[in-house]
Design an enzyme around this catalytic site. Structure first.
Site, mmCIF file in Angstrom:
data_model
loop_
_atom_site.group_PDB
_atom_site.id
_atom_site.type_symbol
_atom_site.label_atom_id
_atom_site.label_comp_id
_atom_site.label_asym_id
_atom_site.label_seq_id
_atom_site.Cartn_x
_atom_site.Cartn_y
_atom_site.Cartn_z
ATOM 1 N N ALA A 188 0.981 -1.142 0.131
ATOM 2 C CA ALA A 188 -0.051 0.286 0.067
ATOM 3 C C ALA A 188 1.050 1.295 0.101
ATOM 4 C CB ALA A 188 -0.984 0.044 1.132
ATOM 5 N N ASN B 169 0.920 -3.788 7.954
ATOM 6 C CA ASN B 169 1.954 -4.537 7.421
ATOM 7 C C ASN B 169 2.935 -3.428 6.884
ATOM 8 O OD1 ASN B 169 1.459 -7.511 7.290
ATOM 9 N ND2 ASN B 169 -0.621 -6.568 6.771
ATOM 10 N N HIS C 98 -0.913 7.255 4.676
ATOM 11 C CA HIS C 98 0.345 7.126 5.171
ATOM 12 C C HIS C 98 1.240 7.943 5.173
ATOM 13 C CE1 HIS C 98 -1.192 2.733 5.780
ATOM 14 N NE2 HIS C 98 -1.435 2.844 4.469
HETATM 15 N N1 LIG Z 1 1.506 -4.823 2.652
HETATM 16 C C1 LIG Z 1 0.649 -4.263 2.521
HETATM 17 O O1 LIG Z 1 0.703 -2.915 2.046
HETATM 18 C C2 LIG Z 1 -0.974 -4.666 2.908
HETATM 19 C C3 LIG Z 1 -0.989 -6.178 3.295
HETATM 20 N N2 LIG Z 1 -2.189 -6.570 3.472
HETATM 21 C C4 LIG Z 1 -2.218 -7.899 3.823
HETATM 22 O O2 LIG Z 1 -3.123 -8.495 2.891
HETATM 23 C C5 LIG Z 1 -4.271 -9.635 3.722
HETATM 24 C C6 LIG Z 1 -5.191 -9.647 2.660
HETATM 25 O O3 LIG Z 1 -5.931 -8.538 2.443
HETATM 26 P P1 LIG Z 1 -7.509 -8.641 2.042
HETATM 27 O O4 LIG Z 1 -7.387 -9.138 0.765
HETATM 28 O O5 LIG Z 1 -8.001 -6.998 2.123
HETATM 29 O O6 LIG Z 1 -8.132 -9.445 3.251
HETATM 30 P P2 LIG Z 1 -9.549 -10.168 3.105
HETATM 31 O O7 LIG Z 1 -9.873 -10.289 4.284
HETATM 32 O O8 LIG Z 1 -10.660 -9.568 2.049
HETATM 33 O O9 LIG Z 1 -9.268 -11.458 2.303
HETATM 34 C C7 LIG Z 1 -8.197 -12.420 2.902
HETATM 35 C C8 LIG Z 1 -8.591 -13.861 2.466
HETATM 36 O O10 LIG Z 1 -7.635 -14.786 2.885
HETATM 37 C C9 LIG Z 1 -8.114 -15.962 3.532
HETATM 38 N N3 LIG Z 1 -6.945 -16.370 4.631
HETATM 39 C C10 LIG Z 1 -6.926 -15.629 5.620
HETATM 40 N N4 LIG Z 1 -6.001 -16.461 6.474
HETATM 41 C C11 LIG Z 1 -5.791 -17.568 5.794
HETATM 42 C C12 LIG Z 1 -5.149 -18.822 5.809
HETATM 43 N N5 LIG Z 1 -4.149 -18.828 7.136
HETATM 44 N N6 LIG Z 1 -5.011 -19.758 5.044
HETATM 45 C C13 LIG Z 1 -5.827 -19.712 3.891
HETATM 46 N N7 LIG Z 1 -6.451 -18.593 3.741
HETATM 47 C C14 LIG Z 1 -6.590 -17.657 4.496
HETATM 48 C C15 LIG Z 1 -9.655 -15.601 4.120
HETATM 49 O O11 LIG Z 1 -10.274 -16.535 4.077
HETATM 50 C C16 LIG Z 1 -9.885 -14.513 2.952
HETATM 51 O O12 LIG Z 1 -10.848 -14.855 1.774
HETATM 52 C C17 LIG Z 1 -4.431 -8.610 4.999
HETATM 53 O O13 LIG Z 1 -4.611 -9.797 5.699
HETATM 54 C C18 LIG Z 1 -2.927 -8.342 5.106
HETATM 55 O O14 LIG Z 1 -1.974 -9.093 6.010
HETATM 56 C C19 LIG Z 1 -3.365 -5.667 3.318
HETATM 57 C C20 LIG Z 1 -3.090 -4.437 2.579
HETATM 58 C C21 LIG Z 1 -1.855 -3.750 2.503
HETATM 59 O O1 LIG Z 2 -3.832 -1.059 3.006
HETATM 60 C C1 LIG Z 2 -3.311 -0.160 3.505
HETATM 61 O O2 LIG Z 2 -3.435 0.825 3.397
HETATM 62 C C2 LIG Z 2 -2.251 -0.878 4.856
HETATM 63 C C3 LIG Z 2 -2.650 -2.152 5.458
HETATM 64 O O3 LIG Z 2 -3.766 -2.515 5.487
HETATM 65 C C4 LIG Z 2 -1.652 -2.966 5.921
HETATM 66 O O4 LIG Z 2 -0.492 -2.340 5.753
HETATM 67 O O5 LIG Z 2 -1.724 -4.039 6.354
#
Ligand SMILES: NC(=O)C1=CN([C@@H]2O[C@H](COP(=O)(O)OP(=O)(O)OC[C@H]3O[C@@H](n4cnc5c(N)ncnc54)[C@H](O)[C@@H]3O)[C@@H](O)[C@H]2O)C=CC1
Ligand SMILES: O=C([O-])CC(=O)C(=O)O
Length: 283
Positions: free
Chosen positions: A134, A204, A234
């Site tokens: 992000a 994250n 951010h």
């Molecule tokens: N690096 C970054 O800037 C960002 C990282 N993220 C990470 O991405 C992840 C996913 O985000 P979204 O798609 O918005 O979440 P979301 O909640 O919409 O989807 C997550 C999916 O992963 C599945 N899931 C969760 N834990 C699991 C496991 N242990 N094994 C298999 N499937 C699993 C869930 O069933 C769900 O369908 C967040 O939890 C966060 O950790 C999110 C936003 C920014």
């Molecule tokens: O999506 C964002 O802005 C940040 C976020 O959720 C993450 O860092 O896990």
């Protein structure tokens, strides 16, 4: 030519990545998904519903179809597993993926605040890639590693985007009060480790900054709950021997998950295309 990928996590990011990769099917083939929710229910009808865009803007049944795979099949068939699930998923599946020689692209970088897990994933032979997610500016911070004195991250999100079932009671109360008052307020101040502990799927980006700088302890994190935050913000300040830098990033949230910036899925697609050899590459 091209690479075969599996999506670990098929929520907001996974579905958006899948849709966007549809325009690059000559370079990147999506073999299937590995998602806790789908694997929990082996009923083929339920799997189909869950893998055709149940939460995405396209709505149920209208997204591209994709098979549900188990971990062993995913590892055997994929060149790259794209993790967009949760830090728990990185802990649970990451070591099996990289130790089998399959590459892994990680969004849930908070998991890598654990140095032991990071060492296991880095040992390979599969390569572990970190998504820029992000935010931006990580190239500059990486290039400056060893010369940085301090990084401050101030993240502003909607209160609803900060609430999750595992939140400690005091934090939950503070965030709820902010939502009820209608006025923005700081709700968290602390280290990357503490931020990841309290907001595992929300901050994250803090881990990303620390990993790029080569030292998670350089990063101080502040989180503001703002009921008027139409965009997630951010603010990143870096001070070091080589210079001082400020990045202000305002992202529209993903329509399917207000906690996640829509940029995250685009960043993952950009990373996957780079790994598939599609330029231009900025290095
Ligand atoms: N690096 C970054 O800037 C960002 C990282 N993220 C990470 O991405 C992840 C996913 O985000 P979204 O798609 O918005 O979440 P979301 O909640 O919409 O989807 C997550 C999916 O992963 C599945 N899931 C969760 N834990 C699991 C496991 N242990 N094994 C298999 N499937 C699993 C869930 O069933 C769900 O369908 C967040 O939890 C966060 O950790 C999110 C936003 C920014
Ligand atoms: O999506 C964002 O802005 C940040 C976020 O959720 C993450 O860092 O896990």
């Amino acid at each position: 030519m091209g690479i075969d990928v599996v999506l670990l996590g098929y929520g907001a990011i996974g579905q958006a990545v899948h849709r966007m990769l549809g325009a690059h099917d000559g370079e990147v083939r999506v073999l299937g998904v590995l998602d806790r929710a789908s694997l929990a229910d082996p009923d083929p009808a339920a799997l189909t519903a869950r893998t055709t865009g149940p939460t995405g803007p396209a709505g149920p049944g209208s997204g591209p179809r994709v098979p549900v795979l188990d971990l062993a099949t995913a590892i055997e068939r994929a060149d790259l597993v794209i993790e967009c699930a949760s830090p728990a998923a990185v802990r649970a599946h990451g070591p099996a993926i990289t130790s089998a020689g399959t590459d892994l692209l990680v969004a849930s970088l908070g998991a890598l605040a654990d140095g032991r897990l990071r060492a296991v994933l880095e040992a390979g032979p599969g390569r572990c890639h970190y998504s820029t997610g992000a935010i931006g500016g990580l190239d500059l911070i990486r290039a400056s590693a060893g010369t940085i004195n301090a990084i401050e991250l101030r993240t502003r999100k909607l209160p609803a985007a900060l609430l999750h079932p595992g939140l400690p009671g005091a934090l939950r109360s503070a965030i709820t009060r902010t939502a009820e008052s209608g006025t923005a307020a700081p709700v968290f101040s602390g280290s990357v480790a503490d931020a990841i502990r309290d907001f595992p799927s929300n901050i994250n980006v803090a881990a990303a900054l620390g990993l790029a700088a080569g030292d998670l302890d350089l990063v101080a994190v502040d989180i503001i709950a703002d009921p008027a935050a139409a965009m997630t913000r951010h603010e990143i300040t870096v001070r070091g021997e080589g210079g001082n830098y400020r990045f202000g990033i305002e992202n529209f949230p993903d329509p399917a998950n207000p906690a996640t910036s829509a940029l995250t899925a685009r960043s993952m697609v950009s990373g996957v295309l780079r790994l598939a050899g599609c330029g231009p590459h900025f290095i």
